[in-house]
Write a protein that holds these residues in place. Structure first.
Motif, PDB file in Angstrom:
ATOM      1  N   VAL A 169       0.833  -1.203   0.000  1.00 27.43           N
ATOM      2  CA  VAL A 169       0.000   0.000   0.000  1.00 27.43           C
ATOM      3  C   VAL A 169       0.870   1.256   0.000  1.00 27.43           C
ATOM      4  O   VAL A 169       1.854   1.344   0.738  1.00 27.43           O
ATOM      5  CB  VAL A 169      -0.943  -0.019   1.220  1.00 27.43           C
ATOM      6  CG1 VAL A 169      -1.733   1.282   1.317  1.00 27.43           C
ATOM      7  CG2 VAL A 169      -1.888  -1.214   1.130  1.00 27.43           C
ATOM      8  N   LEU A 170       0.492   2.236  -0.832  1.00 27.12           N
ATOM      9  CA  LEU A 170       1.174   3.537  -0.924  1.00 27.12           C
ATOM     10  C   LEU A 170       2.683   3.365  -1.105  1.00 27.12           C
ATOM     11  O   LEU A 170       3.475   4.091  -0.501  1.00 27.12           O
ATOM     12  CB  LEU A 170       0.875   4.388   0.322  1.00 27.12           C
ATOM     13  CG  LEU A 170      -0.569   4.900   0.454  1.00 27.12           C
ATOM     14  CD1 LEU A 170      -0.757   5.620   1.785  1.00 27.12           C
ATOM     15  CD2 LEU A 170      -0.918   5.848  -0.687  1.00 27.12           C
TER      16      LEU A 170
ATOM     17  N   ASP B 203      11.850  -2.983   9.130  1.00 30.36           N
ATOM     18  CA  ASP B 203      10.454  -3.168   8.740  1.00 30.36           C
ATOM     19  C   ASP B 203       9.837  -4.006   9.852  1.00 30.36           C
ATOM     20  O   ASP B 203      10.087  -5.210   9.959  1.00 30.36           O
ATOM     21  CB  ASP B 203      10.375  -3.887   7.391  1.00 30.36           C
ATOM     22  CG  ASP B 203       8.944  -3.990   6.869  1.00 30.36           C
ATOM     23  OD1 ASP B 203       8.009  -3.927   7.696  1.00 30.36           O
ATOM     24  OD2 ASP B 203       8.763  -4.158   5.646  1.00 30.36           O
ATOM     25  N   THR B 204       9.038  -3.363  10.686  1.00 31.86           N
ATOM     26  CA  THR B 204       8.560  -4.028  11.902  1.00 31.86           C
ATOM     27  C   THR B 204       7.399  -4.973  11.652  1.00 31.86           C
ATOM     28  O   THR B 204       7.008  -5.727  12.549  1.00 31.86           O
ATOM     29  CB  THR B 204       8.124  -2.986  12.951  1.00 31.86           C
ATOM     30  OG1 THR B 204       6.982  -2.287  12.463  1.00 31.86           O
ATOM     31  CG2 THR B 204       9.242  -2.019  13.266  1.00 31.86           C
ATOM     32  N   THR B 205       6.811  -4.910  10.458  1.00 36.53           N
ATOM     33  CA  THR B 205       5.677  -5.766  10.095  1.00 36.53           C
ATOM     34  C   THR B 205       5.937  -6.273   8.689  1.00 36.53           C
ATOM     35  O   THR B 205       5.274  -5.870   7.738  1.00 36.53           O
ATOM     36  CB  THR B 205       4.365  -4.978  10.166  1.00 36.53           C
ATOM     37  OG1 THR B 205       4.528  -3.734   9.460  1.00 36.53           O
ATOM     38  CG2 THR B 205       3.978  -4.658  11.606  1.00 36.53           C
TER      39      THR B 205
ATOM     40  N   HIS C   3       7.023  -3.944   0.605  1.00 37.55           N
ATOM     41  CA  HIS C   3       7.735  -2.694   0.859  1.00 37.55           C
ATOM     42  C   HIS C   3       9.235  -2.945   0.988  1.00 37.55           C
ATOM     43  O   HIS C   3      10.058  -2.190   0.462  1.00 37.55           O
ATOM     44  CB  HIS C   3       7.216  -2.035   2.139  1.00 37.55           C
ATOM     45  CG  HIS C   3       5.859  -1.423   2.022  1.00 37.55           C
ATOM     46  ND1 HIS C   3       4.744  -1.989   2.570  1.00 37.55           N
ATOM     47  CD2 HIS C   3       5.444  -0.283   1.406  1.00 37.55           C
ATOM     48  CE1 HIS C   3       3.693  -1.227   2.316  1.00 37.55           C
ATOM     49  NE2 HIS C   3       4.088  -0.187   1.612  1.00 37.55           N
ATOM     50  N   ALA C   4       9.600  -4.007   1.698  1.00 39.84           N
ATOM     51  CA  ALA C   4      11.018  -4.321   1.926  1.00 39.84           C
ATOM     52  C   ALA C   4      11.743  -4.568   0.608  1.00 39.84           C
ATOM     53  O   ALA C   4      12.871  -4.083   0.406  1.00 39.84           O
ATOM     54  CB  ALA C   4      11.136  -5.546   2.835  1.00 39.84           C
TER      55      ALA C   4
ATOM     56  N   SER D  84      15.742  -2.706  -3.227  1.00 40.70           N
ATOM     57  CA  SER D  84      16.071  -2.483  -4.643  1.00 40.70           C
ATOM     58  C   SER D  84      16.460  -1.034  -4.890  1.00 40.70           C
ATOM     59  O   SER D  84      17.358  -0.752  -5.690  1.00 40.70           O
ATOM     60  CB  SER D  84      14.875  -2.869  -5.521  1.00 40.70           C
ATOM     61  OG  SER D  84      14.562  -4.239  -5.397  1.00 40.70           O
ATOM     62  N   ALA D  85      15.807  -0.103  -4.201  1.00 41.37           N
ATOM     63  CA  ALA D  85      16.064   1.322  -4.417  1.00 41.37           C
ATOM     64  C   ALA D  85      17.370   1.776  -3.765  1.00 41.37           C
ATOM     65  O   ALA D  85      17.948   2.788  -4.199  1.00 41.37           O
ATOM     66  CB  ALA D  85      14.898   2.147  -3.877  1.00 41.37           C
ATOM     67  N   HIS D  86      17.833   1.052  -2.747  1.00 42.45           N
ATOM     68  CA  HIS D  86      19.009   1.492  -1.991  1.00 42.45           C
ATOM     69  C   HIS D  86      19.997   0.321  -1.858  1.00 42.45           C
ATOM     70  O   HIS D  86      19.894  -0.484  -0.920  1.00 42.45           O
ATOM     71  CB  HIS D  86      18.579   2.003  -0.613  1.00 42.45           C
ATOM     72  CG  HIS D  86      17.586   3.119  -0.677  1.00 42.45           C
ATOM     73  ND1 HIS D  86      17.937   4.406  -1.009  1.00 42.45           N
ATOM     74  CD2 HIS D  86      16.231   3.117  -0.501  1.00 42.45           C
ATOM     75  CE1 HIS D  86      16.852   5.169  -1.011  1.00 42.45           C
ATOM     76  NE2 HIS D  86      15.810   4.411  -0.711  1.00 42.45           N
TER      77      HIS D  86
END
Length: 318
Positions: free
Chosen positions: A10-11, A32-34, A40-41, A46-48
């Motif tokens: 999401v987002l 990433d706590t969840t 998202h992870a 990939s971005a960093h």
């Protein structure tokens, strides 16, 4: 929620945008706590290319799935079976005093909703479990079958914001005398019979609020969040960022309050200068809670109820 939209983070673009200043061009660490299914992870790693990500989840099934998804990132991704209020312990065990980012994507995960046997979805008959960590703790059936009417009323009213909490609690108590609750279909039938027809027509599915309340109680979600958000803020380096995605008002209220407290000065009113160590510790990065637009909601049903808040650690003397 159908399988076509179940596993989209999401987002995602907004999350990447908010974290970029804290993670770009450095050997950064993000928790990433969840972790869930790692959507998202995966995008953050990939971005960093220099990012180290520590992924927490209380659900061992989610950790196994995300481990497969993130395998291509090698040792830059670490997986920890833990509830997110254990963040300080997780960091201490790894010799870390602070991190550059913390992500919290709250609520029940897409995978948990999709697996009928977990009992989260009132649209599918399943055992009344609802534990995010299926290896420990009481189930939703335990709550329904053992709580006093007053306690059931309280959790339905506080956690489900259910208008008919006492009526439902009394109906549950009467029905469990005949036979203990063990499957969701029987509970849903009771709720249809107990919630007045006008409310069913205008207030959404009559089981929605009760299932939310049971899930929150089973997993201790709100108490955990009250502890976890301040700990996550304290774990950030100056310039570090926290992003939280909530999916119901009770969660968002806790996040909003914790952010506001840390973003406020603690210098007594009337003093002409800021006392050392009493200045705001956070700079809010969002104006209120941000929501998904119609386009995202169309492609990802879970985004419909999201409320995103983000902040940057600035240090008490900033």
């Amino acid at each position: 929620m159908n399988n076509g939209t179940a596993h989209l983070p999401v987002l995602l673009d907004r999350v990447l945008e908010l974290f970029a200043p804290a993670l770009t061009g450095r050997d950064a660490v993000l928790v990433d706590t969840t972790l869930g299914l790692g959507g998202h992870a995966d995008a953050l790693l990939s971005a960093h290319p220099s990012l180290r990500l520590i992924g927490l989840d209380r659900d061992p099934n989610a950790l196994e799935r995300s481990r497969e998804r993130l395998a291509r990132h090698g040792e830059r991704a670490e997986f920890v079976h833990a509830v997110y209020d254990r963040l300080p312990d997780v960091l201490e065990e790894r010799g870390l005093s602070h991190v550059d980012g913390v992500l919290m994507d709250l609520g029940v995960s897409s995978m948990q909703l999709d697996l009928a046997e977990r009992g989260f979805a009132y649209s599918k008959d399943a055992p009344l479990d609802m534990r995010m960590d299926p290896t420990t703790g009481r189930t939703a059936a335990d709550v329904l079958n053992t709580y006093a009417v007053g306690d059931l009323t309280r959790i339905l009213r506080e956690y489900g914001e259910e208008r008919f909490a006492h009526r439902i609690a009394k109906a549950v108590a009467a029905e469990r005398e005949k036979q203990p609750f063990d499957r969701s279909e029987r509970l849903v039938e009771l709720l249809y019979d107990t919630v007045p027809a006008p409310s069913r027509r205008t207030g959404g599915h009559p089981a929605k609020r009760t299932f939310q309340a049971l899930r929150i109680e089973v997993n201790g979600e709100l108490d955990t969040l009250r502890t976890a958000v301040p700990s996550a803020i304290d774990a950030l380096v100056p310039g570090g960022r926290i992003v939280v995605e909530s999916y119901q008002s009770l969660e968002d209220r806790i996040v909003k309050r914790a952010f506001a407290e840390k973003a406020s000065s603690r210098t007594p009113e009337g003093l002409p200068v800021e006392l050392p160590g009493h200045g705001p510790e956070l700079r809010l990065l969002t104006r209120g809670a941000e929501k998904a637009d119609e386009r995202e909601i169309e492609h990802n049903a879970r985004a419909a109820s999201v409320r995103l808040r983000a902040a940057e650690r600035i240090g008490a003397d900033a």
